[in-house]
Design an enzyme around this catalytic site. Structure first.
Site: not given
Lengths: 234, 262, 322
Positions: C69, C278, C281, C303, C309
């Site tokens: 980080g 979606c 899909c 998606c 997808c």
């Protein structure tokens, strides 16, 4: 008896640096004391140093020489040499000063000014409030003014707020500089009564009273300040 | 106001010195400050009073001298000996710093509530509702209307900004607050209101304050004691009313004489 | 540091100076034409950057991995593309890429936007590595604004393109001060930002670049990914590297590191929730993009991760709009 305040060989002069170091002698060899129950009135013409003596007593003016011993319960504090915080502490608990003029704090109401002085002087908040109201009423300050800031008051009204502020707490030493200067006869009588009550309670008073009636009414002793007149510096 | 005589001074400054090359910023300044005591530092621009404040806050590192502070556990700690983390923690919890320029003391793009809440979040507050209600309470204490809580200081007047700075600093209950000309640049009536607010809060909370001002009336109204500075040196100090009414030093007399009515 | 030193538990893919034998190259996906490998003498070093520069970047990466980080400064180079086009990510990718790697590049979840296509082409040309659109097949995935829906696996590296690495920047513009705040872990300011959100919108309205605390220490900007993806960063088996070209910073989240999104007790962190699946899909629990279909304002949600997808549709899933 230990006096409430004792000046011992006190001298004061002003050096005016802006005027080429001109030295203005004020007083010299001041020896003077106030016992409990006494009201010592300073006499003498204006310019003799009466107000300066009161200011030195409260630590507002410095001393060039000598000691100003103020009794604080079992101990004695020399105002001439005490550090600032001790003087502030004396002012809160021991010394009540009432001058001719009220130094106005913006936006604080008259009653609140007096109450705050009472609390600073050691009164419980409720007791401070009770006494503030009682004093303002005795001094005939119209109740509609109590919660207004004194800045807008007349001279006499401001002075009465000032007196109430000075007397609200039971301080043993009162320094009064012309407290009745702009008051009418009725209110002068109230102030005289208040002073006598404090005297009877054992307070000591050191004061300047221009008004002969008031002076006659309260003085136990008059000290002519001209005898402390300082010699001009060589 | 607490007497403070029992626990000793809150702040001890000794021999504080700062030079800018050959020029003296501040030379050999020493004083003690008790809890609940208000000390005014007066002098003209360039007298070193703001340098002194920066040295006390350690925004500047001194060339010589020490600043010691009584921590809540009673120990008197040399600020120079504290770690950076400890010092910063102290500054945002137990100290406050009210700046002359509100833009330096506030986050101008952050809401009033966020400005006040920052110190709380800085010491780990993580409950939005409580942070917000504490902020609202403090805005009330500094006389900012509750419905301004989500407005940024950009939208505030000069007086409001200073009051917001006060709330932002006092929210963590500090014992020492440094103030650098907090009222200058404000209209007279706005100044009076701000001074009264400061005077009231200082008395209510028993704050110790070091206030830098060139305005003797401000010093008279707020402070117990004062220090007069010139050319980086302390030339006179004492009870505020004594210094103002019976000034001893030529420069102090000049300063007092130059004011209309202090 | 020897080149071998770059191989650790947090797998850094091999590069062309490796003296260890490379594993078998991954099969290329068939729908992408293979770019010719650069011939010696074309004027470009492998993966464009010179070896000295890559070594410098690798050192920054190693430091970043060691201090999760923490923003490590590095000597960012001029790249043959403008800032804002992923120069930081490209340099990180260039530094870690080996001949055997398989590269996937996505932009907003999609493999076929200009940015993704050009970066993929860049590496196909300068490094001659295999490229793919399949998340599962990739060893290195450079991304802008998304984390793939398919859970990443050990051995994969996700390289983020970062425009502004400093999460405290908008509240504290002074770099000297923000560094100090990181050093002392004074992160109250980050909560001021979230406070402002709630004060203004009634909830934490930050939906992307949502600040996270890494390994209980540094607060990090996860780059402009939607906060929807934040939970995927936590305890992720893949190595996550972040490169900011203009700002010359690299930071990292090593595999299986705790990544916690900042929040308030009474306003806990929540990800976006999509009411509809979606349209293509029928996937639920994935990040959806809004697609406008015509000038009349008809729209559908599909998606954002095009590979995910496609994979689902290939497996027979059909949405209402398909």
């Amino acid at each position: 008896m230990i006096p409430l305040i004792a000046f011992e060989d006190v001298a004061k002069r002003f050096t005016l640096h802006l005027r080429g170091g001109l030295v203005l002698p004020v007083v010299d060899s001041v020896s003077l004391s106030v016992d409990p129950g006494e009201c010592v009135v300073l006499g003498g013409p204006s310019g003799a140093g009466k107000s300066s003596l009161l200011r030195m007593a409260s630590g507002n003016y410095r001393c060039d020489r000598g000691a100003i011993r103020v009794r604080d319960g079992d101990r004695v504090v020399d105002v001439a040499t005490a550090p600032p915080r001790e003087i502030l502490d004396l002012r809160r608990r021991v010394i009540a000063s009432v001058s001719q003029f009220l130094r106005v704090i913006p936006r604080v109401g008259a009653r609140a000014v007096v109450e705050a002085a009472g609390r600073e002087g050691g009164l419980a908040p409720q007791e401070a409030a009770r006494r503030a109201a009682e004093l303002l009423a005795r001094l005939n300050l119209p109740e509609r003014l109590w919660d207004l800031p004194p800045a807008t008051f007349s001279g006499g009204e401001q002075q009465r707020v000032n007196i109430a502020r000075g007397l609200v707490a039971d301080k043993p030493l009162l320094l009064l500089d012309e407290p009745t200067a702009s008051l009418d006869a009725q209110n002068r009588a109230v102030v005289v009564a208040l002073i006598r009550e404090r005297q009877a309670a054992g307070a000591g008073i050191l004061g300047i009273f221009h008004d002969a009636d008031v002076r006659e009414a309260v003085a136990t002793r008059i000290v002519d300040v001209t005898r402390f007149r300082a010699q001009a510096a060589a | 106001m607490s007497a403070g005589a029992t626990c000793g001074p809150l702040l001890c400054v000794r021999g504080l010195t700062k030079r800018y090359g050959h020029r003296i910023g501040c030379a050999d300044v020493a004083f003690d400050l008790d809890p609940g005591e208000v000390l005014a530092i007066v002098g003209e621009s360039g007298s070193g009073k703001s340098t002194l404040l920066s040295l006390i806050a350690r925004d500047l590192a001194p060339d010589a001298g020490t600043v010691r502070y009584r921590l809540r556990d009673g120990t008197l700690a040399d600020l120079a000996a504290l770690s950076e983390a400890e010092r910063r923690h102290l500054m945002r919890t137990d100290w406050g710093f009210i700046r002359q320029d509100a833009a330096q003391g506030l986050r101008m793009g952050v809401s009033a509530g966020g400005n006040v809440g920052e110190r709380l979040m800085g010491v780990g507050a993580r409950h939005y509702g409580r942070i917000r209600s504490t902020a609202a309470e403090w805005l009330g204490k500094v006389e900012i209307a509750a419905d301004r809580i989500d407005d940024p200081p950009k939208a505030f007047s000069g007086g409001m900004r200073q009051r917001l700075q006060i709330a932002r600093n006092l929210v963590t209950g500090p014992r020492l607050v440094l103030m650098d000309e907090p009222t200058s640049g404000l209209d007279v009536s706005v100044q009076a209101r701000l001074l009264d607010l400061i005077r009231r809060l200082v008395a209510e909370l028993g704050l110790a304050v070091v206030i830098v001002t060139h305005d003797l009336a401000v010093a008279r109204l707020l402070s117990h004691r004062m220090i007069v500075m010139r050319g980086g040196r302390v030339i006179e100090s004492g009870l505020t009313d004594q210094v103002l009414d019976d000034p001893a030093e030529p420069y102090t007399q000049l300063l007092v004489a130059s004011v209309l009515a202090a | 540091m020897s080149d071998e030193g770059h191989r650790g538990d947090a797998r850094l893919p091999g590069h062309e100076t490796d003296i260890t034998p490379s594993p078998e190259p991954h099969a290329r996906t068939e729908d992408l034409p293979a770019e010719p490998a650069p011939e010696p003498g074309t004027g470009y070093n492998f993966a464009y950057l010179d070896e000295g520069t890559k070594r410098m970047i690798r050192r920054a990466i190693l430091k970043a991995i060691a201090i999760p980080g923490y923003q490590v400064p590095f000597a960012s180079r001029e790249m043959p593309m403008p800032y804002g086009w992923g120069t930081g990510g490209v340099q990180v990718t260039a530094a870690i890429l080996g001949r055997s790697d398989v590269l996937k590049v996505i932009d907003q979840g999609s493999d076929d936007t200009t940015n993704a296509v050009s970066i993929r082409a860049f590496f196909a040309r300068t490094a001659g590595v295999a490229v793919t659109t399949r998340t599962a097949e990739a060893t290195v995935i450079q991304t802008r604004h998304r984390i793939p829906e398919r859970p990443l696996a050990e051995g994969q590296v996700l390289v983020y393109q970062v425009p502004i690495p400093e999460p405290l920047r908008f509240l504290e513009p002074r770099e000297t001060e923000t560094r100090q705040l990181h050093a002392l872990a004074e992160y109250g300011l980050m909560h001021v930002k979230l406070y402002e959100d709630i004060a203004r919108h009634g909830h934490i309205a930050t939906t992307y670049a949502y600040p996270v605390e890494v390994a209980g220490r540094y607060v990090m900007d996860p780059s402009p990914t939607p906060k929807f993806d934040n939970p995927k960063m936590d305890d992720c088996p893949a190595l996550q590297l972040f490169g900011a070209g203009r700002e010359k910073r690299i930071y990292a989240v090593p595999p299986h590191t705790r990544v916690r999104s900042l929040d308030f007790e009474d306003h806990p962190f929540r990800v976006q929730h999509f009411a509809e699946p979606c349209a293509l899909c029928a996937a639920r629990g994935v990040y959806l993009d809004e697609v406008l279909l015509d000038d009349a304002g008809r729209r559908m949600f599909v998606c954002s991760d095009t590979d995910h997808c496609e994979e689902r549709r290939a497996a027979g899933h059909r949405g209402e709009g398909a």
